[in-house]
Design an enzyme around this catalytic site. Structure first.
Site, short mmCIF file in Angstrom:
data_model
loop_
_atom_site.label_atom_id
_atom_site.label_comp_id
_atom_site.label_asym_id
_atom_site.label_seq_id
_atom_site.Cartn_x
_atom_site.Cartn_y
_atom_site.Cartn_z
N ASP A 1 24.56 44.25 -24.65
CA ASP A 1 25.84 44.34 -25.38
C ASP A 1 25.82 43.59 -26.71
OD1 ASP A 1 27.75 45.00 -22.66
OD2 ASP A 1 25.88 43.91 -22.39
N PRO B 1 23.63 42.84 -33.59
CA PRO B 1 23.26 42.10 -34.81
C PRO B 1 21.76 42.23 -35.15
CG PRO B 1 24.62 40.72 -33.39
CD PRO B 1 24.27 41.96 -32.60
N ILE C 1 22.97 43.26 -28.68
CA ILE C 1 21.75 43.59 -29.42
C ILE C 1 22.08 44.02 -30.85
CG2 ILE C 1 21.57 46.08 -28.87
CD1 ILE C 1 18.56 45.51 -28.28
N LEU D 1 21.57 30.91 -31.80
CA LEU D 1 22.37 32.00 -31.24
C LEU D 1 22.57 33.05 -32.34
CD1 LEU D 1 25.63 31.41 -29.16
CD2 LEU D 1 24.82 33.60 -30.03
N HIS E 1 29.49 43.17 -20.90
CA HIS E 1 28.33 42.83 -20.07
C HIS E 1 27.90 44.03 -19.24
CE1 HIS E 1 30.31 38.99 -21.01
NE2 HIS E 1 29.08 38.51 -21.05
N GLN F 1 19.85 38.36 -24.98
CA GLN F 1 20.46 37.91 -23.72
C GLN F 1 21.18 39.02 -22.95
OE1 GLN F 1 23.46 34.51 -23.67
NE2 GLN F 1 21.54 33.55 -23.03
N PHE F 2 21.90 39.85 -23.65
CA PHE F 2 22.58 41.00 -23.05
C PHE F 2 22.45 42.17 -24.02
CE2 PHE F 2 24.83 37.37 -21.28
CZ PHE F 2 25.01 37.71 -19.95
N GLU G 1 20.96 37.05 -33.07
CA GLU G 1 20.04 38.07 -32.60
C GLU G 1 19.11 38.60 -33.69
OE1 GLU G 1 23.19 37.78 -31.68
OE2 GLU G 1 22.97 37.43 -29.54
#
Ligand SMILES: Cc1ncc(C[n+]2csc(CCOP(=O)(O)OP(=O)(O)O)c2C)c(N)n1
Ligand SMILES: [Mg+2]
Length: 728
Positions: A483, A487, A485, A456, A528, A480-481, A458
């Protein structure tokens, strides 16, 4: 490149244990001294204002030369950092090449005058282009090692296939190559260091981490960066590692440690970390003065550890060379550095016209008709209701599956993208396949080597993708989202999008990042619902795609995968399973070129330029505008945001003379601002009214649906803007 193989290699293999021979010790000294001589010559040039930046390896030479001589240039892979002059000299980069970069010459083989000195790159030596970012390279080394392992297990995947990115990527693998990644002790505070250690350890990858510990990160001493002041103690519990903590002022200790590390990695036992204590003899760079933050006693103590002085004393004490012979050798090396500088100063700078080369692939243009590979296999009217009912989510999944069947270099990973990480679970469970199920079934069909869960983290996802892609693989990774991105932003902007340009076309990383984006979720709230595409279209080197329907998503994703540029592929979550824009399966070769807008509603009185989730909302508004107000609106769906179809915009605006740019993202500094400015500039004479924009309020999206409705543009918002502009 002047010198392909360093003279060091002529003195025979350097021992992983035991003592180097006398000629080898002399060679080690030669490389160390030459590194210092080039540094000192550059410092002179900087003071004379003939070059523009200087940072030195002074004090790190022993550690670096030992590392280089234990490994194999052009066979192993190297991810150095900016202080690695002695390493790169010992790998085979010539002083002349270094000086070409210092003066910013067109012939600078590492970057063509684009990067500062000591930002290395050589394809033949496998030195991957260095950035100034302090820890990004470690994740590239991890991805590189993963790719090497993949190719050695699946050699058939290395075959070139004309017609896509593979035509332009030579694959080179040996089976037991290692990746060396170097970093300063201060930079081990970066998350990317820990993210790289994580994956290297978990996957037992052949990566050697070299920590060059000079006790300072510019002015910050080691204990501020590293709790307890010693990185070896902190990392000691990572499984599968070979660890060595050494006196980095002694090249023979270094040679031995890296020899052992390489043997551990080549045997498949896992990664290694060599922690070398060395000294920083000069200030951080020529822009820094360490007298401002170090005591005189400390600086004097470091000076006494100078690895070059120590090695010289040893060569004399062991009777290998006399002082007079050493003086002669040193004079010749000083001359070599001076001559390299003189020659480089004669070398012309790059032409201004060259600036725009290698921002994107010069080999494969994704806007070309060649990417319109085939028409859909169906005439839409003829397929039954059921066959046409594939959602955007389905057709993205189909595209991934078809491309993975066609191209064995594709790997897919990200958070939760696998069906199940544990094999025994897969036997009875249906499988996850992504939080939106876009990758469902792919691990089951293609196996856990090609579809797997990432940690986990990014930056880990994108940083490894850089490493995979530069070896010629095609990572199609998922964030995954949107929101979350951020990192990975450092890796996307400073590495993924930039590697080709900064290396003047030598390296490239055509990876695909798929990202669910956007709001209209009723309760999606702040974390999200975000948009923010303009932040990425503001990054040269990155293609940005944003489809509005199932068929476009399928065809554009195929182009994204087959093309030779890095692509950010934005998938609107609200559109994944919408009734709007469903389509029949178009077959395994259906592709849409980038930069081609679609007229989703022809009209004559007003142009609405939009994309993504505003396409169905704009269509709704346009129908009402016609029905209630008799306004005939033309809607352009841009489909790709970089490149975008200026011709289509201009043609439409010349016809209608009125234009609105509409997007879901916040209004201010959004994507529409750029388009509006260009339209006002270039199409001024064609306009009968000001250029208007529609976007979200300048806030994040709230949880309460009433607020969400007010924050994001709605069909009514668009309708009102259409009527206003028509009546202007
Ligand atoms: C991500 C990032 N943050 C900050 C900087 C600015 N910077 C360049 S070098 C440096 C210190 C690095 O220290 P260390 O890792 O110990 O390496 P050293 O220079 O001592 O060899 C800093 C803060 C940078 N280049 N990249
Ligand atoms: Mg340091």
């Amino acid at each position: 490149m002047e010198v392909a193989i360093s003279r060091a290699r002529a003195t025979g293999a350097f021992p992983a244990s035991g003592e180097p021979t006398a000629p080898q010790l002399v060679e080690i000294y030669r490389l160390m001294f030459l590194s210092r001589a080039v540094d000192d010559r550059e410092i002179l040039l900087k003071r004379q204002q003939k070059i523009f930046f200087q940072i030195s390896a002074a004090g790190h030479e022993a550690l670096q030369v030992g590392a280089a001589l234990a490994l194999r240039p052009g066979y192993d892979w190297f991810f150095p950092y900016y202080r690695d002059r002695a390493l790169c000299l010992a790998l085979g980069v010539s002083p002349y090449d270094m000086m070409l970069q210092a003066v910013g010459a067109a012939d600078d083989p590492a970057s063509g005058g684009r990067q500062m000195p000591t930002h290395w790159s050589s394809r033949s030596l496998h030195i991957v282009s260095t950035s100034s970012s302090t820890a990004t390279q470690l994740l590239h080394a991890v991805g590189c090692a993963e790719a090497g392992r993949y190719f050695s297990r699946h050699p058939e995947s290395a075959v070139k296939d004309p017609g896509d990115y593979r035509e332009f990527h030579n694959v080179d693998f040996r089976g037991d190559e290692v990746a060396l990644a170097c970093i300063g002790e201060g930079s081990t505070s970066q998350g990317e260091f820990w993210e790289a250690m994580n994956t290297a350890s978990n996957q037992k990858l052949p990566v050697i981490f070299c920590i060059e510990d000079n006790g300072y990160a510019i002015s910050v001493p080691v204990e501020v960066n590293t709790p307890g002041g010693n990185i070896s103690r902190l990392v000691a519990n990572f499984p599968n590692f070979y660890f060595a903590e050494i006196d980095g002022n002694d090249p023979v200790s270094s040679l031995r440690a890296f020899g052992q590390a390489a043997a551990h990695c080549r045997a498949g036992r896992g990664p290694a970390l060599v922690h070398g204590h060395c000294v920083r003899l000069y200030s951080h760079s020529l822009s820094d003065d360490d007298k401002n933050y170090r005591s005189a006693a400390e600086r004097e103590a470091d000076a006494l550890c100078d690895p070059i002085a120590r090695m010289r004393t040893r060569l004399i004490a062991d009777g290998i060379l006399t002082a007079a012979e050493l003086d002669e050798l040193e004079r010749s090396l000083d001359r070599e550095a001076a001559e390299a500088a003189e020659r480089a100063l004669q070398s012309p700078p790059p032409a201004v016209e060259s600036i725009v080369t290698h921002v994107y692939s010069e080999d494969l243009d994704p806007t070309l008709a060649a990417f319109a590979t085939e028409q859909p296999e169906f005439p839409v009217e003829e397929v039954g209701q059921k066959a046409a009912a594939h959602t955007m989510a389905d057709l993205i999944n189909h595209c991934l599956r078809d491309e993975m069947r066609r191209d064995q270099r594709i790997v897919i990973y990200g958070e939760d993208v696998a069906d199940a990480s544990r094999d025994e679970a897969l036997k009875e469970a249906k499988g996850k396949g992504g939080v939106f199920k876009l990758t469902a079934g792919l691990q089951t069909e293609f196996g856990s080597e090609r579809v797997f869960n990432s940690p986990l983290a990014e930056a880990n996802i994108v940083g490894r993708a850089v490493g995979y892609a530069l070896r010629g693989m095609k990572p199609v990774v998922e964030i995954q989202f949107f929101d979350y991105i951020w990192p990975a932003m450092h890796q996307i902007r400073n590495e993924l999008a930039l590697l080709r340009w900064r290396s003047n076309g030598t390296w490239s990383t055509p990876a695909v990042i798929r990202v669910p984006i956007g709001g209209y979720l009723t309760g999606g709230s702040i974390y999200h619902s975000q948009s923010g595409e303009s932040i990425f279209t503001h990054t040269p080197g990155l293609r940005v795609v944003f489809p509005s329907n199932a068929l476009d998503a399928n065809g554009l994703l195929r182009t994204a995968i087959r093309c030779d540029d890095p692509v950010l592929f934005l998938e609107h979550k609200r559109l994944y399973r919408e009734t709007h824009g469903r389509a029949a399966y178009p077959g395994p070769d259906f592709a849409i070129p980038f930069g081609k807008a679609k007229i989703v509603r022809p009209g004559s009185q007003l142009t609405l330029v939009t994309y993504g989730a505003l396409v169905p909302r704009a269509l709704q508004a346009a129908q009402q505008a016609e029905r209630l107000h008799g306004i005939d609106v033309e809607i352009l769906d841009l489909r790709t945001l970089n490149p975008y179809d200026w011709e289509a915009i201009a043609t439409s605006v010349r016809k209608t003379n009125r234009v609105i740019v509409a997007h879901e993202d916040m209004l201010s500094w959004g994507y529409g601002a750029e388009l509006a400015a260009r339209i006002a500039d270039e199409l001024f004479d064609d306009l009968d009214a000001p250029v208007r924009r529609i976007g979200a309020m300048d806030t994040f999206v709230a949880y309460q649906p009433k607020l969400e409705d007010a924050i994001l543009p709605q069909p009514e918002t668009i309708l009102k803007a259409l009527v206003d502009l028509k009546n202007y």
